[in-house]
Design an enzyme around this catalytic site. Structure first.
Site, short mmCIF file in Angstrom:
data_model
loop_
_atom_site.label_atom_id
_atom_site.label_comp_id
_atom_site.label_asym_id
_atom_site.label_seq_id
_atom_site.Cartn_x
_atom_site.Cartn_y
_atom_site.Cartn_z
N TYR A 1 -2.75 -1.13 10.41
CA TYR A 1 -2.60 -1.25 8.94
C TYR A 1 -1.24 -0.73 8.51
O TYR A 1 -0.52 -1.39 7.74
CB TYR A 1 -3.73 -0.46 8.27
CG TYR A 1 -3.84 -0.65 6.78
CD1 TYR A 1 -4.54 -1.73 6.26
CD2 TYR A 1 -3.28 0.25 5.89
CE1 TYR A 1 -4.68 -1.91 4.89
CE2 TYR A 1 -3.40 0.09 4.53
CZ TYR A 1 -4.11 -0.99 4.02
OH TYR A 1 -4.23 -1.15 2.66
N SER B 1 0.86 -1.19 0.00
CA SER B 1 0.00 0.00 0.00
C SER B 1 0.89 1.23 0.00
O SER B 1 2.07 1.15 0.41
CB SER B 1 -0.86 -0.01 1.27
OG SER B 1 -1.47 1.24 1.48
P1 NAD Z 1 -11.48 -6.10 -0.52
O1 NAD Z 1 -12.11 -5.95 0.82
O2 NAD Z 1 -12.25 -5.78 -1.76
O3 NAD Z 1 -10.89 -7.57 -0.69
C1 NAD Z 1 -10.29 -8.24 0.38
C2 NAD Z 1 -10.21 -9.71 0.03
O4 NAD Z 1 -9.60 -10.42 1.13
C3 NAD Z 1 -11.58 -10.36 -0.19
O5 NAD Z 1 -11.47 -11.32 -1.21
C4 NAD Z 1 -11.85 -11.02 1.16
O6 NAD Z 1 -12.79 -12.09 1.09
C5 NAD Z 1 -10.46 -11.49 1.50
N1 NAD Z 1 -10.28 -11.80 2.91
C6 NAD Z 1 -10.61 -11.04 3.98
N2 NAD Z 1 -10.32 -11.68 5.12
C7 NAD Z 1 -9.79 -12.87 4.77
C8 NAD Z 1 -9.29 -13.98 5.48
N3 NAD Z 1 -9.28 -14.00 6.84
N4 NAD Z 1 -8.83 -15.05 4.80
C9 NAD Z 1 -8.87 -15.05 3.45
N5 NAD Z 1 -9.31 -14.03 2.71
C10 NAD Z 1 -9.77 -12.95 3.37
O7 NAD Z 1 -10.17 -5.20 -0.42
P2 NAD Z 1 -9.17 -4.58 -1.50
O8 NAD Z 1 -9.30 -3.12 -1.41
O9 NAD Z 1 -9.27 -5.25 -2.82
O10 NAD Z 1 -7.78 -4.95 -0.81
C11 NAD Z 1 -6.91 -5.94 -1.29
C12 NAD Z 1 -5.51 -5.62 -0.82
O11 NAD Z 1 -5.12 -4.35 -1.34
C13 NAD Z 1 -5.36 -5.51 0.71
O12 NAD Z 1 -4.14 -6.07 1.12
C14 NAD Z 1 -5.37 -4.01 0.94
O13 NAD Z 1 -4.70 -3.65 2.12
C15 NAD Z 1 -4.62 -3.54 -0.29
N6 NAD Z 1 -4.80 -2.13 -0.63
C16 NAD Z 1 -6.05 -1.65 -0.91
C17 NAD Z 1 -6.18 -0.30 -1.23
C18 NAD Z 1 -7.49 0.30 -1.57
O14 NAD Z 1 -7.56 1.53 -1.69
N7 NAD Z 1 -8.55 -0.46 -1.75
C19 NAD Z 1 -5.05 0.52 -1.27
C20 NAD Z 1 -3.80 -0.03 -0.98
C21 NAD Z 1 -3.68 -1.36 -0.66
#
Ligand code: NAD
Length: 251
Positions: free
Chosen positions: A146, A133
Site C-alpha cells: 500500500y 493517502s
Molecule cells: P472502499 O473499500 O470503501 O471502496 C473501494 C472502492 O473500490 C469500492 O467501490 C470497490 O468496489 C472498488 N474496487 C475494489 N476493487 C476494485 C477493482 N478491482 N476494480 C474496480 N473497483 C474496485 O475504500 P475507501 O476507503 O473508500 O478507499 C477509496 C480510496 O481511498 C482508496 O484508494 C484508498 O486507498 C484511499 N484511502 C482511504 C483511506 C481510508 O482511511 N479509508 C485513507 C486514505 C486513502
C-alpha cells in the site's frame, strides 16, 4: 453548478470515499459515471440517486479498463480512487496481494489516465484527481504494498501535472488520513493479528493515534475537496498533494 456539462468518471465509487466524491461532483452539476463492485440493487439505487451511469469494470484487467474508457469517454474529470489494502509483515506478504495492490492502486490509474488525456487535451480542459493517502507522504509498518503504491501514485501525479501544465488539464492528489470506510474496517482483524492488539487498541492506539485531531476524516470532507479541485478557481492548482488527515503528516 459550475460543473454543468462536465462528465466525471470516479473509479471505486460504489462505496466510501469514491461515492462521496461522486455525490459532491453531482451536486456541482457534473454527469457522473460510477465504477466499482457491490450489490446490484444498491448500485441501481445509487445510479437513480445521482442520475449516474455505471461501469462494472474490474480495474485489475487492462482490457476491461480500455472497454470502460471507450464506452464512457471522453471524460472531463477522472478520479482515480479505487484502492485496496492488505496488512502483513513483508516476509509473509502474499505475492498475489502485492500484485493486486500495485495493480489497482497504481497501474489502473496509469491506464485510465493514458486513455483519458487525449480527450482532455482536445477540449483544452480536464481534471485528474488521484486518491492517494497520508501513506503517500509517510509510512506505517506492515503496509509495504500500500505504501509503495501510494508513494507511486503521488510521483505519477506530479509527472503528469508537469506534462499537462500548458494544456488546461490539472492533476492533483488528495491524501486522506483515516476515513471510516469498509477499507479501514477490513484491515482491523489483520492489524490485530500483526500487532497482537484488541480491536479497540487498533482503533485508538494505531489508527487515531496518527491523527492529532483524534477524529476520523469524513468522506464528505474529501468529496468537498475534490469538488474544489474541479472548479475554475483551482485552474492553477496542479501537481499538488493535498493532505486531509487531521494533522497526521504535520508531525
Ligand atoms: P472502499 O473499500 O470503501 O471502496 C473501494 C472502492 O473500490 C469500492 O467501490 C470497490 O468496489 C472498488 N474496487 C475494489 N476493487 C476494485 C477493482 N478491482 N476494480 C474496480 N473497483 C474496485 O475504500 P475507501 O476507503 O473508500 O478507499 C477509496 C480510496 O481511498 C482508496 O484508494 C484508498 O486507498 C484511499 N484511502 C482511504 C483511506 C481510508 O482511511 N479509508 C485513507 C486514505 C486513502
Amino acid at each position: 453548478m459550475s460543473l454543468a456539462g462536465k462528465r466525471a468518471l470516479i473509479t471505486g465509487s460504489t462505496s466510501g470515499i469514491g461515492l462521496a466524491i461522486a455525490r459532491a461532483l453531482h451536486a456541482d452539476g457534473a454527469e457522473v459515471i460510477l465504477n466499482g463492485f457491490g450489490d446490484s440493487a444498491e448500485i441501481d439505487a445509487l445510479c437513480a440517486e445521482l442520475g449516474a451511469l455505471y461501469s462494472p469494470a474490474n480495474l485489475l484487467d487492462v482490457a476491461e479498463i480500455e472497454a470502460m474508457m471507450g464506452k464512457f469517454g471522453p471524460v472531463d474529470i477522472l478520479v482515480n480512487n479505487a484502492g485496496m489494502q492488505f496488512v502483513s509483515p513483508v516476509e509473509d506478504f502474499p505475492v498475489d496481494k502485492w500484485n493486486a495492490i500495485i495493480g489497482l492502486n497504481l497501474t489502473a490509474a496509469f491506464h485510465t489516465t493514458r486513455l483519458a488525456v487525449p480527450g482532455m487535451k482536445a477540449k483544452g480542459w480536464g481534471r485528474i484527481i488521484n486518491t492517494a493517502s497520508a501513506h503517500s507522504l509517510t509510512a506505517s509498518p506492515f503496509k509495504s504494498a500500500y505504501n509503495a503504491s501510494k508513494h507511486g501514485i503521488a510521483g505519477f501525479t506530479k509527472t503528469i501535472a508537469l506534462e499537462l501544465a500548458q494544456t488546461g488539464v490539472t492533476a492533483n492528489c488528495i491524501s486522506p488520513g483515516y476515513v471510516w470506510t469498509p477499507l479501514i474496517e477490513g484491515q482491523i482483524p489483520d492489524t490485530m493479528k500483526a500487532r497482537g492488539l484488541t480491536r479497540e487498541q487498533v482503533i485508538n492506539d494505531v489508527l487515531l493515534a496518527k491523527q492529532p485531531t483524534k477524529k476520523f476524516v469524513q468522506p464528505e470532507e474529501v468529496g468537498a475537496l475534490a469538488a474544489f479541485l474541479c472548479r475554475p478557481e483551482a485552474g492553477n492548482v496542479t501537481g499538488a498533494n493535498w493532505s486531509i488527515d487531521g494533522g497526521w503528516t504535520a508531525e
